[in-house]
Motif scaffolding. Structure first.
Motif, PDB file in Angstrom:
ATOM      1  N   PHE A   1      34.220  48.550  29.923  1.00 36.27           N
ATOM      2  CA  PHE A   1      34.778  47.484  30.153  1.00 36.27           C
ATOM      3  C   PHE A   1      35.634  47.377  31.420  1.00 36.27           C
ATOM      4  CE2 PHE A   1      38.707  44.932  30.062  1.00 36.27           C
ATOM      5  CZ  PHE A   1      38.160  43.695  29.376  1.00 36.27           C
ATOM      6  N   ASN A   2      36.034  48.506  31.828  1.00 30.71           N
ATOM      7  CA  ASN A   2      36.962  48.483  33.060  1.00 30.71           C
ATOM      8  C   ASN A   2      36.014  48.540  34.245  1.00 30.71           C
ATOM      9  OD1 ASN A   2      39.987  49.330  33.105  1.00 30.71           O
ATOM     10  ND2 ASN A   2      39.220  49.919  31.099  1.00 30.71           N
ATOM     11  N   GLY A   3      34.986  49.255  34.268  1.00 32.77           N
ATOM     12  CA  GLY A   3      33.880  49.174  35.193  1.00 32.77           C
ATOM     13  C   GLY A   3      33.357  47.849  35.482  1.00 32.77           C
ATOM     14  N   ALA A   4      33.096  47.167  34.455  1.00 36.47           N
ATOM     15  CA  ALA A   4      32.310  45.933  34.537  1.00 36.47           C
ATOM     16  C   ALA A   4      33.348  44.768  34.896  1.00 36.47           C
ATOM     17  CB  ALA A   4      31.986  45.473  33.234  1.00 36.47           C
ATOM     18  N   LEU A   5      34.595  44.794  34.461  1.00 33.41           N
ATOM     19  CA  LEU A   5      35.677  44.134  34.980  1.00 33.41           C
ATOM     20  C   LEU A   5      35.987  44.187  36.622  1.00 33.41           C
ATOM     21  CD1 LEU A   5      38.122  42.164  34.177  1.00 33.41           C
ATOM     22  CD2 LEU A   5      39.748  44.147  34.416  1.00 33.41           C
ATOM     23  N   VAL A   6      35.987  45.235  37.227  1.00 31.58           N
ATOM     24  CA  VAL A   6      35.849  45.569  38.547  1.00 31.58           C
ATOM     25  C   VAL A   6      34.725  44.755  39.444  1.00 31.58           C
ATOM     26  CG1 VAL A   6      36.395  46.946  40.454  1.00 31.58           C
ATOM     27  CG2 VAL A   6      37.844  47.246  38.238  1.00 31.58           C
ATOM     28  N   VAL A   7      33.769  45.044  38.739  1.00 27.34           N
ATOM     29  CA  VAL A   7      32.253  44.742  39.326  1.00 27.34           C
ATOM     30  C   VAL A   7      32.350  43.055  39.265  1.00 27.34           C
ATOM     31  CG1 VAL A   7      29.947  44.187  38.837  1.00 27.34           C
ATOM     32  CG2 VAL A   7      31.079  46.738  38.777  1.00 27.34           C
ATOM     33  N   GLY A   8      32.647  42.554  38.387  1.00 31.07           N
ATOM     34  CA  GLY A   8      32.898  41.070  38.097  1.00 31.07           C
ATOM     35  C   GLY A   8      33.807  40.450  39.389  1.00 31.07           C
ATOM     36  N   LEU A   9      34.964  41.166  39.135  1.00 34.76           N
ATOM     37  CA  LEU A   9      35.919  40.534  40.170  1.00 34.76           C
ATOM     38  C   LEU A   9      35.595  40.517  41.658  1.00 34.76           C
ATOM     39  CD1 LEU A   9      39.148  41.812  38.585  1.00 34.76           C
ATOM     40  CD2 LEU A   9      38.381  39.555  38.608  1.00 34.76           C
ATOM     41  N   SER A  10      34.821  41.818  41.876  1.00 38.49           N
ATOM     42  CA  SER A  10      34.290  42.294  43.394  1.00 38.49           C
ATOM     43  C   SER A  10      33.418  41.130  43.799  1.00 38.49           C
ATOM     44  CB  SER A  10      33.856  43.538  43.300  1.00 38.49           C
ATOM     45  OG  SER A  10      32.607  43.674  42.659  1.00 38.49           O
ATOM     46  N   GLU A  11      32.629  40.695  42.812  1.00 32.83           N
ATOM     47  CA  GLU A  11      31.704  39.591  43.115  1.00 32.83           C
ATOM     48  C   GLU A  11      31.985  38.332  43.234  1.00 32.83           C
ATOM     49  OE1 GLU A  11      28.522  40.305  40.452  1.00 32.83           O
ATOM     50  OE2 GLU A  11      28.054  42.309  40.897  1.00 32.83           O
ATOM     51  N   GLY A  12      33.597  38.040  43.070  1.00 32.35           N
ATOM     52  CA  GLY A  12      33.897  36.687  43.081  1.00 32.35           C
ATOM     53  C   GLY A  12      34.242  36.035  41.835  1.00 32.35           C
ATOM     54  N   MET A  13      34.044  36.702  40.662  1.00 33.83           N
ATOM     55  CA  MET A  13      34.098  36.095  39.336  1.00 33.83           C
ATOM     56  C   MET A  13      35.555  35.575  39.005  1.00 33.83           C
ATOM     57  SD  MET A  13      31.602  38.021  36.702  1.00 33.83           S
ATOM     58  CE  MET A  13      30.115  38.643  37.091  1.00 33.83           C
ATOM     59  N   SER A  14      35.907  34.548  38.459  1.00 35.97           N
ATOM     60  CA  SER A  14      37.414  34.409  37.912  1.00 35.97           C
ATOM     61  C   SER A  14      37.518  35.599  36.914  1.00 35.97           C
ATOM     62  CB  SER A  14      37.350  33.034  37.285  1.00 35.97           C
ATOM     63  OG  SER A  14      36.675  33.064  35.943  1.00 35.97           O
ATOM     64  N   ILE A  15      38.999  35.624  36.801  1.00 34.30           N
ATOM     65  CA  ILE A  15      39.300  36.740  35.929  1.00 34.30           C
ATOM     66  C   ILE A  15      38.757  36.629  34.393  1.00 34.30           C
ATOM     67  CG2 ILE A  15      41.507  35.615  35.255  1.00 34.30           C
ATOM     68  CD1 ILE A  15      40.999  39.381  35.556  1.00 34.30           C
ATOM     69  N   ALA A  16      38.665  35.380  34.005  1.00 33.69           N
ATOM     70  CA  ALA A  16      38.366  35.254  32.544  1.00 33.69           C
ATOM     71  C   ALA A  16      36.670  35.210  32.695  1.00 33.69           C
ATOM     72  CB  ALA A  16      38.476  33.547  32.186  1.00 33.69           C
ATOM     73  N   ALA A  17      36.026  35.196  33.740  1.00 36.42           N
ATOM     74  CA  ALA A  17      34.632  35.130  33.751  1.00 36.42           C
ATOM     75  C   ALA A  17      34.432  36.928  33.742  1.00 36.42           C
ATOM     76  CB  ALA A  17      33.900  34.480  34.974  1.00 36.42           C
ATOM     77  N   ALA A  18      34.939  37.317  34.756  1.00 41.13           N
ATOM     78  CA  ALA A  18      34.840  38.925  34.648  1.00 41.13           C
ATOM     79  C   ALA A  18      35.152  39.683  33.256  1.00 41.13           C
ATOM     80  CB  ALA A  18      35.787  39.605  35.799  1.00 41.13           C
ATOM     81  N   VAL A  19      36.253  39.136  32.453  1.00 38.78           N
ATOM     82  CA  VAL A  19      36.560  39.589  31.124  1.00 38.78           C
ATOM     83  C   VAL A  19      35.386  39.248  30.352  1.00 38.78           C
ATOM     84  CG1 VAL A  19      37.958  39.540  29.263  1.00 38.78           C
ATOM     85  CG2 VAL A  19      38.933  39.750  31.549  1.00 38.78           C
ATOM     86  N   SER A  20      34.910  38.108  30.382  1.00 40.48           N
ATOM     87  CA  SER A  20      33.583  37.922  29.509  1.00 40.48           C
ATOM     88  C   SER A  20      32.408  39.024  29.834  1.00 40.48           C
ATOM     89  CB  SER A  20      33.218  36.427  29.788  1.00 40.48           C
ATOM     90  OG  SER A  20      34.358  35.700  29.197  1.00 40.48           O
ATOM     91  N   PHE A  21      32.135  39.112  31.233  1.00 40.57           N
ATOM     92  CA  PHE A  21      31.306  39.918  31.567  1.00 40.57           C
ATOM     93  C   PHE A  21      31.405  41.401  30.987  1.00 40.57           C
ATOM     94  CE2 PHE A  21      29.606  42.965  35.138  1.00 40.57           C
ATOM     95  CZ  PHE A  21      28.099  42.639  34.896  1.00 40.57           C
ATOM     96  N   ALA A  22      32.675  41.942  31.179  1.00 43.82           N
ATOM     97  CA  ALA A  22      33.076  43.310  30.468  1.00 43.82           C
ATOM     98  C   ALA A  22      33.076  43.330  29.229  1.00 43.82           C
ATOM     99  CB  ALA A  22      34.569  43.307  31.052  1.00 43.82           C
ATOM    100  N   ASN A  23      33.381  42.403  28.325  1.00 51.65           N
ATOM    101  CA  ASN A  23      33.075  42.246  26.993  1.00 51.65           C
ATOM    102  C   ASN A  23      31.566  42.273  26.523  1.00 51.65           C
ATOM    103  OD1 ASN A  23      35.700  41.750  26.289  1.00 51.65           O
ATOM    104  ND2 ASN A  23      35.593  39.797  25.938  1.00 51.65           N
TER     105      ASN A  23
END
Length: 303
Positions: A257-279
């Motif tokens: 979850f943590n790795g995916a969250l940071v990957v999503g944020l680093s690619e410009g995803m919104s926090i909600a989208a990054a958490v969905s990706f991490a889920n």
């Protein structure tokens, strides 16, 4: 190109399964034994490397022993795309080790020998200044010395890097470093250890998040197991539900979850989208046995 820096622990996990946990003085034969590549830092670095886009860079600052398992772990990370510069092999010390006993009912008992992890000192961080200077995100946990965590967060803040702290294992003291954290990602147990607020439901998570905001943290993401993750941030506040899957092993779910969250944020995803990706990424992990070998690749999450 996104550039993520992970700092943390690496352990060789020796896992034995039993019908029940042995009591003091008792010797039991295990049902099975396996050796896993683990450690929260290493798991999160592997998750970042497997989930990021091909033109991204992931660095991992860690210490391993100059032993066979340390070399094996390093080689496997390089195959996943983690860069070599931050990985140090230390002479005359063993790679960090965890002895894990697991009972059929899910109970476990764990003993950890820090080994080379204890040698990751603030002075050692200074040797990797170039990795800090080029990073956009720092992801760090609490399995290395507290002064190292504090120094890494301070160095990152001075350089304008977004700092992400996964406060695991749960910490109840020496919390001065929170003022250098931009994003914090506790689970329910860790949130309670930090704030003193028992977190069972979304309303509890809101109260815990308010306490963490008062420490200067801008974005709080509290993972709530099968319920999902609660976000409290300037851009979004609310619960992002988890995906429903048949879980067989949750060992590396939080790290994925943590790795995916940071990957999503680093690619410009919104926090909600990054958490969905991490889920989504962590949902795949729990359907597989093991730690790093259970972490999915980007193509699997995309599907």
């Amino acid at each position: 190109m996104s550039h993520i820096l992970v700092i943390g622990s690496a352990n060789a996990d020796h896992v034995m399964n039993f019908e029940y946990l042995p009591v003091p003085g008792q010797t039991l034969k295990s049902r099975s034994y396996r050796l896993e590549h683990g450690g929260k830092g290493a798991n999160q670095a592997v998750a970042c490397a497997r989930l990021c886009l091909p033109d991204s860079r992931v660095d991992f600052i860690c210490h391993l022993g100059q032993d066979s398992i340390g070399n094996e772990m390093r080689d496997s990370w390089l195959k996943d795309g983690i860069q070599a510069e931050g990985i140090t092999l230390v002479d005359n010390v063993s790679t960090g080790t965890a002895m894990i006993f697991v009972a059929d009912n899910g109970e476990n008992a764990i003993g950890i020998a820090a080994g080379a992890n204890a040698h990751l000192t603030p002075l050692e961080l200074e040797k990797h200044y170039a990795l800090f200077a080029n990073a956009q995100y720092l992801l760090i946990q609490l399995e290395t010395p507290t002064e190292t965590v504090s120094n890494a967060l301070q160095m990152a803040k001075r350089l304008g890097i977004t700092t992400v702290l996964n406060p695991a294992p749960a910490a109840t003291q020496e919390l001065d470093y929170l003022k250098w954290v931009d994003i914090i990602t506790p689970n329910e147990t860790e949130a309670e250890a930090l704030t003193g607020i028992e977190v069972k439901h979304e309303e509890d998570a809101k109260l815990a998040a308010q306490w963490l905001h008062q420490q200067g943290i801008t974005t709080v993401v509290i993972t709530l197991g099968s319920k999902g993750a609660f976000i409290s941030s300037p851009g979004f506040t609310g619960l992002i539900p988890a995906l429903t899957v048949q879980a067989i092993d949750t060992v590396a779910a939080g790290d994925t979850f943590n790795g995916a969250l940071v990957v999503g944020l680093s690619e410009g995803m919104s926090i909600a989208a990054a958490v969905s990706f991490a889920n989504a990424a962590s949902a795949i992990t729990v359907t597989r046995e093991g730690a790093q070998r259970a972490i999915p690749y980007r193509s699997e999450v995309s599907r």
